[in-house]
Write an enzyme that holds these catalytic residues in place. Structure first.
Site, mmCIF file in Angstrom:
data_model
loop_
_atom_site.group_PDB
_atom_site.id
_atom_site.type_symbol
_atom_site.label_atom_id
_atom_site.label_comp_id
_atom_site.label_asym_id
_atom_site.label_seq_id
_atom_site.Cartn_x
_atom_site.Cartn_y
_atom_site.Cartn_z
ATOM 1 N N ASP A 4 2.585 3.209 0.269
ATOM 2 C CA ASP A 4 2.461 3.791 -1.068
ATOM 3 C C ASP A 4 3.078 5.181 -1.142
ATOM 4 O O ASP A 4 3.940 5.455 -1.978
ATOM 5 C CB ASP A 4 0.986 3.855 -1.487
ATOM 6 C CG ASP A 4 0.364 2.482 -1.655
ATOM 7 O OD1 ASP A 4 1.077 1.566 -2.084
ATOM 8 O OD2 ASP A 4 -0.828 2.324 -1.343
ATOM 9 N N SER A 35 -3.208 -3.859 4.216
ATOM 10 C CA SER A 35 -3.528 -2.529 3.723
ATOM 11 C C SER A 35 -4.596 -1.957 4.648
ATOM 12 O O SER A 35 -5.695 -2.507 4.753
ATOM 13 C CB SER A 35 -4.046 -2.606 2.282
ATOM 14 O OG SER A 35 -4.438 -1.323 1.837
#
Length: 416
Positions: free
Chosen positions: A23, A185
């Site tokens: 991200d 993640s």
């Protein structure tokens, strides 16, 4: 659903919460593209990620950041956030030891400090619009900089998935440590490591604990040694201060417990939790040292706290966990609950011996100079301190409401 419009007016300098993961790696060039080539100052908080911090400065600058701050917050993280939560016995939904939850407030507080010192116009984070972390970061920012503008790209950009992010990174020549096949993640700090995404999104799938590279803080119970490991933890007023008689600082103690716990398959949790935003999510958490600390601390409280305090503190623990999970660390209620907890811990001093074996924590003895356990009272053998005949009167009074109601029922109308 329409995305929030980008307001890039008066944004010349942005402080970014930077981990170097997927991200935040693409957010730096995205900010410069969408906010008039603004200056981006990256901030990485060291809360125990270890090797994840290596090479971050070079990477951040190559992707467009003007500088990178690395803030060493490990000591403060353990002493001011982890240990108060352990003392409270706070566990979210009976399983989650809040590893990501209480790391966000301390990171956000440091972001604000740097943003104010740098004269930044905004603070940016890479949290998704579906997750809890956006709330945790932003509540903490509001607590210390209520007028600071917050940029949350996931709420306004056109990227819709981690696959889109990878494509964006490839198009902008941004190096990544992950592939499409290993694109879990993850969030790692000194306390824990979380895994979400990919096959874990279906609760019907068994996590691949024995797959090489999945677990990072330890091994699965099946791979743990066949011989148990004994450890002894020493607490002073609810705070762990020594392991096997050796005094350790807070950071070293947690790190050492992670090692010994991980080696014995301790602290692996498969959780479907209720997120603050309303949906359920599934993740696998590794918290070997934390699982040991919670167990040991609770064992010591069993002999050091009176019944009323121990039971009421369990209610406080649930509320405390909810506050931490929801990002409400910097609130009067959390501070008040911590004050209550600290009061209960004045006599929580002693030693707890544990046996670690293939994912299990087995009690092996507990002692305290403040123990409320009285063997003379509790013995099944003959004693001279307890008159068993006294119990009859106690039961008569304790059961009086039940008896009165039963007597009254005899005169109630009979229902047809």
């Amino acid at each position: 659903m329409a995305k929030q419009a980008i307001d890039n007016t008066n944004i010349k300098k942005v402080v970014l919460a930077y981990s170097g993961g997927l991200d935040t790696s693409i957010i730096i060039p995205w900010l410069k593209e969408n906010y008039n080539n603004c200056e981006v100052i990256a901030v990485s908080a060291d809360v125990g990620q270890g090797s994840e911090l290596e090479g971050l400065e070079e990477k951040a600058k190559k992707t467009g950041a003007s500088k990178l701050y690395i803030a060493d917050l490990k000591k403060q993280f353990v002493e001011d956030y982890i240990f108060p939560t352990v003392k409270a016995g706070a566990v979210y939904e009976n399983k989650y030891l809040l590893g990501t939850s209480f790391a966000r407030p301390i990171i956000a507080k440091r972001l604000v400090e740097i943003a104010l010192a740098e004269g930044a116009d905004a603070i940016c984070h890479g949290c998704t619009g579906k997750g809890n972390d956006q709330v945790r970061f932003e509540l903490a920012i509001k607590a210390f900089a209520p007028d600071m503008k917050i940029i949350a790209p996931w709420r306004i950009w056109d990227l819709k998935s981690r696959e889109d992010e990878i494509e964006y990174a490839e198009a902008h020549n941004i190096p990544l440590k992950i592939t499409r096949e290993t694109n879990y993640s993850k969030d790692k700090n000194l306390w824990h490591l979380s895994h979400e995404g990919l096959d874990l999104e279906d609760p019907a799938n068994e996590p691949q604990y024995n797959k090489e590279g999945f677990l990072e803080l330890g091994v699965s119970p099946e791979q743990a040694p066949d011989k148990p490991t004994y450890i002894t933890l020493t607490f002073e007023k609810g705070i762990p201060v020594a392991l096997d008689g050796q005094k350790l600082c807070a950071v070293d103690l947690v790190a050492k417990l992670n090692e010994v716990g991980g080696a014995n398959g301790i602290g692996i949790a498969d959780i479907v939790e209720n997120r603050l935003v309303g949906m359920k999510s599934r993740g696998v958490y590794e918290t070997p040292g934390g699982t040991i600390l919670y167990h040991a601390h609770n064992k010591l409280e069993e002999i050091c706290l009176d019944k009323a305090t121990y039971h009421y503190k369990q209610n406080v623990a649930n509320k405390f966990a909810e506050l931490v999970y929801d990002g409400e660390w910097f609130t009067p209620l959390r501070e008040a609950l911590s004050a209550f907890v600290d009061s209960t811990q004045q006599t929580v001093t002693g030693e707890v011996k544990l046996k670690l074996y293939k994912g299990n924590i087995i009690d092996a003895g507990v002692t305290s100079p403040y123990s409320l356990y009285n063997s003379d009272m509790a013995t099944f053998d003959e004693d001279e301190v307890y008159d068993q005949a006294d119990s009859a009167g106690f039961i008569n009074l304790f059961g009086l409401p039940i008896k009165v109601r039963a007597m009254a029922k005899k005169n109630w109308p009979v229902e047809k």
